[in-house]
Design a protein around this motif. Structure first.
Motif, PDB file in Angstrom:
ATOM      1  N   GLY A   6      -5.188  66.846  61.326  1.00  0.00           N
ATOM      2  CA  GLY A   6      -4.674  65.599  60.755  1.00  0.00           C
ATOM      3  C   GLY A   6      -4.542  64.461  61.751  1.00  0.00           C
ATOM      4  O   GLY A   6      -3.666  63.616  61.609  1.00  0.00           O
ATOM      5  N   ARG A   7      -5.428  64.434  62.776  1.00  0.00           N
ATOM      6  CA  ARG A   7      -5.331  63.379  63.778  1.00  0.00           C
ATOM      7  C   ARG A   7      -6.272  62.208  63.532  1.00  0.00           C
ATOM      8  O   ARG A   7      -6.324  61.300  64.349  1.00  0.00           O
ATOM      9  N   CYS A   8      -7.039  62.226  62.474  1.00  0.00           N
ATOM     10  CA  CYS A   8      -8.064  61.199  62.269  1.00  0.00           C
ATOM     11  C   CYS A   8      -7.564  60.036  61.422  1.00  0.00           C
ATOM     12  O   CYS A   8      -7.153  60.219  60.277  1.00  0.00           O
ATOM     13  N   ALA A   9      -7.621  58.840  61.990  1.00  0.00           N
ATOM     14  CA  ALA A   9      -7.280  57.598  61.285  1.00  0.00           C
ATOM     15  C   ALA A   9      -5.876  57.622  60.722  1.00  0.00           C
ATOM     16  O   ALA A   9      -5.580  56.926  59.768  1.00  0.00           O
ATOM     17  N   VAL A  10      -4.979  58.410  61.336  1.00  0.00           N
ATOM     18  CA  VAL A  10      -3.610  58.447  60.835  1.00  0.00           C
ATOM     19  C   VAL A  10      -2.866  57.170  61.177  1.00  0.00           C
ATOM     20  O   VAL A  10      -2.031  56.701  60.435  1.00  0.00           O
ATOM     21  N   ALA A  11      -3.196  56.570  62.345  1.00  0.00           N
ATOM     22  CA  ALA A  11      -2.458  55.396  62.781  1.00  0.00           C
ATOM     23  C   ALA A  11      -2.572  54.265  61.777  1.00  0.00           C
ATOM     24  O   ALA A  11      -1.590  53.617  61.444  1.00  0.00           O
ATOM     25  N   ALA A  12      -3.796  54.027  61.274  1.00  0.00           N
ATOM     26  CA  ALA A  12      -3.960  52.953  60.313  1.00  0.00           C
ATOM     27  C   ALA A  12      -3.211  53.250  59.037  1.00  0.00           C
ATOM     28  O   ALA A  12      -2.592  52.392  58.430  1.00  0.00           O
ATOM     29  N   ALA A  13      -3.258  54.506  58.601  1.00  0.00           N
ATOM     30  CA  ALA A  13      -2.596  54.870  57.356  1.00  0.00           C
ATOM     31  C   ALA A  13      -1.089  54.806  57.475  1.00  0.00           C
ATOM     32  O   ALA A  13      -0.386  54.695  56.494  1.00  0.00           O
ATOM     33  N   CYS A  56       7.610  50.909  47.076  1.00  0.00           N
ATOM     34  CA  CYS A  56       8.847  50.521  47.753  1.00  0.00           C
ATOM     35  C   CYS A  56       9.836  49.883  46.797  1.00  0.00           C
ATOM     36  O   CYS A  56      10.865  49.353  47.214  1.00  0.00           O
ATOM     37  N   GLN A  57       9.532  49.889  45.535  1.00  0.00           N
ATOM     38  CA  GLN A  57      10.436  49.364  44.516  1.00  0.00           C
ATOM     39  C   GLN A  57      10.571  50.391  43.396  1.00  0.00           C
ATOM     40  O   GLN A  57       9.615  51.047  43.022  1.00  0.00           O
ATOM     41  N   GLY A  58      11.756  50.524  42.861  1.00  0.00           N
ATOM     42  CA  GLY A  58      11.968  51.446  41.739  1.00  0.00           C
ATOM     43  C   GLY A  58      11.793  52.889  42.153  1.00  0.00           C
ATOM     44  O   GLY A  58      12.059  53.266  43.290  1.00  0.00           O
ATOM     45  N   ALA A  59      11.315  53.704  41.214  1.00  0.00           N
ATOM     46  CA  ALA A  59      11.164  55.145  41.454  1.00  0.00           C
ATOM     47  C   ALA A  59      10.048  55.403  42.453  1.00  0.00           C
ATOM     48  O   ALA A  59       8.982  54.787  42.388  1.00  0.00           O
ATOM     49  N   GLU A  60      10.288  56.318  43.374  1.00  0.00           N
ATOM     50  CA  GLU A  60       9.286  56.662  44.373  1.00  0.00           C
ATOM     51  C   GLU A  60       8.219  57.580  43.783  1.00  0.00           C
ATOM     52  O   GLU A  60       8.502  58.393  42.906  1.00  0.00           O
ATOM     53  N   THR A  61       6.992  57.452  44.273  1.00  0.00           N
ATOM     54  CA  THR A  61       5.950  58.413  43.911  1.00  0.00           C
ATOM     55  C   THR A  61       6.081  59.618  44.829  1.00  0.00           C
ATOM     56  O   THR A  61       6.360  59.481  46.021  1.00  0.00           O
ATOM     57  N   LYS A  62       5.885  60.820  44.279  1.00  0.00           N
ATOM     58  CA  LYS A  62       5.998  62.046  45.056  1.00  0.00           C
ATOM     59  C   LYS A  62       4.986  63.057  44.543  1.00  0.00           C
ATOM     60  O   LYS A  62       4.515  62.969  43.405  1.00  0.00           O
ATOM     61  N   PRO A  63       4.614  64.028  45.377  1.00  0.00           N
ATOM     62  CA  PRO A  63       3.496  64.906  45.042  1.00  0.00           C
ATOM     63  C   PRO A  63       3.823  66.014  44.052  1.00  0.00           C
ATOM     64  O   PRO A  63       2.929  66.599  43.460  1.00  0.00           O
ATOM     65  N   ASP A  64       5.117  66.316  43.871  1.00  0.00           N
ATOM     66  CA  ASP A  64       5.489  67.406  42.975  1.00  0.00           C
ATOM     67  C   ASP A  64       6.891  67.170  42.445  1.00  0.00           C
ATOM     68  O   ASP A  64       7.458  66.076  42.586  1.00  0.00           O
ATOM     69  N   SER A  65       7.502  68.221  41.853  1.00  0.00           N
ATOM     70  CA  SER A  65       8.801  68.073  41.198  1.00  0.00           C
ATOM     71  C   SER A  65       9.973  68.063  42.172  1.00  0.00           C
ATOM     72  O   SER A  65      11.098  67.740  41.790  1.00  0.00           O
ATOM     73  N   LYS A  74       7.925  66.765  55.751  1.00  0.00           N
ATOM     74  CA  LYS A  74       6.646  66.366  55.172  1.00  0.00           C
ATOM     75  C   LYS A  74       6.303  64.887  55.372  1.00  0.00           C
ATOM     76  O   LYS A  74       5.160  64.485  55.171  1.00  0.00           O
ATOM     77  N   CYS A  75       7.280  64.049  55.760  1.00  0.00           N
ATOM     78  CA  CYS A  75       7.083  62.594  55.759  1.00  0.00           C
ATOM     79  C   CYS A  75       5.845  62.130  56.509  1.00  0.00           C
ATOM     80  O   CYS A  75       5.171  61.187  56.096  1.00  0.00           O
ATOM     81  N   ASN A  76       5.545  62.772  57.627  1.00  0.00           N
ATOM     82  CA  ASN A  76       4.420  62.316  58.449  1.00  0.00           C
ATOM     83  C   ASN A  76       3.137  63.104  58.225  1.00  0.00           C
ATOM     84  O   ASN A  76       2.181  62.955  58.986  1.00  0.00           O
ATOM     85  N   ALA A  77       3.111  63.941  57.188  1.00  0.00           N
ATOM     86  CA  ALA A  77       1.878  64.649  56.854  1.00  0.00           C
ATOM     87  C   ALA A  77       0.833  63.632  56.400  1.00  0.00           C
ATOM     88  O   ALA A  77       1.155  62.671  55.699  1.00  0.00           O
ATOM     89  N   PRO A  78      -0.440  63.810  56.794  1.00  0.00           N
ATOM     90  CA  PRO A  78      -1.470  62.814  56.468  1.00  0.00           C
ATOM     91  C   PRO A  78      -1.573  62.470  54.990  1.00  0.00           C
ATOM     92  O   PRO A  78      -1.726  61.301  54.629  1.00  0.00           O
ATOM     93  N   ASP A  79      -1.450  63.475  54.078  1.00  0.00           N
ATOM     94  CA  ASP A  79      -1.582  63.156  52.661  1.00  0.00           C
ATOM     95  C   ASP A  79      -0.386  62.362  52.145  1.00  0.00           C
ATOM     96  O   ASP A  79      -0.510  61.543  51.237  1.00  0.00           O
ATOM     97  N   TYR A  80       0.799  62.589  52.748  1.00  0.00           N
ATOM     98  CA  TYR A  80       1.976  61.810  52.346  1.00  0.00           C
ATOM     99  C   TYR A  80       1.815  60.353  52.765  1.00  0.00           C
ATOM    100  O   TYR A  80       2.226  59.443  52.040  1.00  0.00           O
ATOM    101  N   ILE A  81       1.227  60.130  53.952  1.00  0.00           N
ATOM    102  CA  ILE A  81       1.037  58.764  54.433  1.00  0.00           C
ATOM    103  C   ILE A  81      -0.065  58.060  53.650  1.00  0.00           C
ATOM    104  O   ILE A  81       0.104  56.931  53.200  1.00  0.00           O
ATOM    105  N   CYS A 124       6.895  59.139  48.722  1.00  0.00           N
ATOM    106  CA  CYS A 124       8.276  59.106  49.241  1.00  0.00           C
ATOM    107  C   CYS A 124       8.447  58.015  50.295  1.00  0.00           C
ATOM    108  O   CYS A 124       9.108  58.211  51.323  1.00  0.00           O
ATOM    109  N   ALA A 125       7.870  56.840  50.038  1.00  0.00           N
ATOM    110  CA  ALA A 125       7.856  55.763  51.030  1.00  0.00           C
ATOM    111  C   ALA A 125       9.251  55.306  51.420  1.00  0.00           C
ATOM    112  O   ALA A 125       9.540  55.069  52.592  1.00  0.00           O
ATOM    113  N   GLN A 126      10.146  55.174  50.433  1.00  0.00           N
ATOM    114  CA  GLN A 126      11.494  54.677  50.722  1.00  0.00           C
ATOM    115  C   GLN A 126      12.296  55.704  51.521  1.00  0.00           C
ATOM    116  O   GLN A 126      12.884  55.393  52.562  1.00  0.00           O
ATOM    117  N   THR A 127      12.293  56.948  51.051  1.00  0.00           N
ATOM    118  CA  THR A 127      13.057  58.001  51.725  1.00  0.00           C
ATOM    119  C   THR A 127      12.541  58.248  53.125  1.00  0.00           C
ATOM    120  O   THR A 127      13.317  58.521  54.046  1.00  0.00           O
TER     121      THR A 127
END
Length: 470
Positions: free
Chosen positions: A357-364, A375-384, A395-402, A407-410
């Motif tokens: 997961g080291r590729c192009a992470v900085a830009a993302a 960043c407004q209202g309900a956050e999008t998240k990958p599961d329940s 999980k915050c810094n996992a490439p797919d989360y970025i 979970c942008a706000q949290t």
């Protein structure tokens, strides 16, 4: 995890086979063990260190249950020592942690490991290994290929299944998961007996696998886990003499070789980095400058969060295009499963960059504007599971989360750039003594890559050292 066979009957699992030494034992009092099937053998659990201070040294690890721990309390998990070493120093023996059941993700198909089979009409004994998805097998059936009648095997102990009178080969198999998912494979065992083994059996591929999907998490309190002393047997660490390359030598902290220290996951431990022990074997000779920080969390330099120079490559970098570069014949997935991704030599050589997961992470990882939908209202998240749970599980810094901005706000990804604007020289923290979150110096905080994290910016911690004062 006492015997070479283990309570599940898998035998010794080589380090280059799934689950790549990441195994554990449950107490017979544990609710997952009691719920079954097969005493939770083959099920997978994600374990996260929850100790305070600098005790925790790595992200959560996923382990597979291969044994039982009769002397353990209900919420005490005995973890193989190399897996423990990726969470904390094995010398601690016991740490506080949290755990949840998760999906098993072997890279191969399900295998039928035949332990005893002497042909038609004779005893048949086997185990089912490399199970994905929920990992739990609750029923096994077999028949002679081309016939209609399935015969059910009996689970006698652990993950082993037996049948007093086997059908004639070739043998088909039907395997049922604990959620009733069923897979069938034809002509799996095509030999007419002659198999007798107590150390893992003769494995036959099935070409099928359980579906991989989200398994309900266990959201219980923090519980304790202990390191196992069973690292021997499956691992043969070669001895390493002290050597010097360009003035950089291996200095051992004890009588164990540096090769053994590296195999036990010691390379990124804070005391190893601080004292530069085993520098050559651990690959610090070419990157010693980036690892020179002292202090209780010095290893964080090599495992900095997304955006840090130690862990980010651009998509145009070597290793981020086409076939990945890797240090040996083992796959990059195996390297990742062995916890190698953040080792200094892997970072400096950019080995397994895509898998790690080291590729192009900085830009993302660029902060999202506060007006962004995430960043407004309900956050999008990958599961329940809640975003707070995702954050707690690291999980915050996992490439797919970025990349998906889950979970942008949290996770503190909203409008951080604006908040990071330089503060007036009259602001608190820009005059006199700096404000800092703990007893470590602001220089140490800066060296550990803390300056631009949301809580440091929001509270203006270490403003002068981090260059936030006009």
């Amino acid at each position: 995890m006492g015997t070479s066979v283990g309570a599940c009957g898998y035998g010794q699992i080589p380090k280059n086979s799934y689950p790549y030494f990441k195994v554990a034992a449950l107490s017979p009092q544990n609710k997952y063990y009691q719920a079954g099937p097969v005493d939770a053998c083959g099920q997978c659990f994600e374990i996260q260190c929850t100790e305070g201070g600098s005790v925790c040294i790595g992200p959560p690890v996923t382990v597979m249950i291969s044994d039982e721990c009769p002397e353990c309390s209900a919420n005490h998990i005995d973890i193989q020592s190399l897996a423990f070493a990726s969470l904390a120093d094995p010398g601690l023996g016991i740490i506080n942690m949290r755990y949840r059941r998760v999906t098993c993700e072997p890279s191969t198909d399900i295998k039928v490991a035949v332990l005893d089979y002497q042909g038609a009409g004779a005893w048949l004994r086997l185990s089912i290994v490399d199970t994905g998805g929920r990992g739990a097998v609750k029923a096994v059936m077999t028949r002679t290929s081309g016939t209609d009648s399935w015969v059910q095997l009996t689970n006698t102990w652990g993950a082993q299944w037996e049948l007093p009178s086997a059908p004639a080969p070739p043998l088909d198999f039907k395997i049922v998961c604990d959620d009733n998912e069923t897979v069938e494979s034809l002509g799996v065992v095509d030999v007419d007996g002659g198999i007798s083994s107590d150390t893992g059996g003769v494995q036959f591929g099935t070409g099928v696998q359980f579906g991989v999907g989200q398994v309900q998490a266990f959201n219980g309190p923090s519980v304790s886990a202990s390191a196992s002393a069973s690292a021997g047997g499956s691992f043969s660490a070669s001895a390493s003499a002290s050597a010097s390359v360009g003035g950089c030598s291996d200095v051992q902290p004890d009588s164990n070789s540096c090769q053994q220290q590296m195999a036990w996951g010691k390379c990124n431990s804070s005391d190893y980095v601080k004292n530069n022990w085993c520098a050559q074997t651990c690959g610090r000779c070419s990157v010693s400058a980036s690892l020179s920080t002292s202090g209780p969390a010095a290893a964080a330099v090599a495992i900095s969060s997304v955006g840090g120079s130690a862990s980010t490559s651009f998509s145009s970098s070597p290793g981020c295009q086409g076939v990945e570069t890797k240090p040996d014949s083992n796959s990059c997935q195996q390297q990742k499963d062995w916890g190698k991704c953040n080792a200094p030599d892997y970072i400096s050589n950019n080995w397994c960059a895509q898998t790690c997961g080291r590729c192009a992470v900085a830009a993302a990882a660029a902060p999202a504007p506060s007006s962004s939908p995430d960043c407004q209202g309900a956050e999008t998240k990958p599961d329940s599971n809640s975003c707070q749970q995702q954050k707690d599980w690291g999980k915050c810094n996992a490439p797919d989360y970025i990349s998906n901005n889950w979970c942008a706000q949290t996770c503190g990804r909203c409008a951080v750039a604006a908040a990071a604007a330089p503060a007036p020289s009259s602001s608190p923290g820009c005059q006199g003594a700096e404000i800092k979150p703990d007893s470590n110096s602001c220089q140490q905080q800066k060296n550990w890559g803390k300056c631009d994290t949301p809580d440091y910016v929001k509270n203006n911690w270490c403003a002068q050292t981090c260059g936030r004062c006009q």
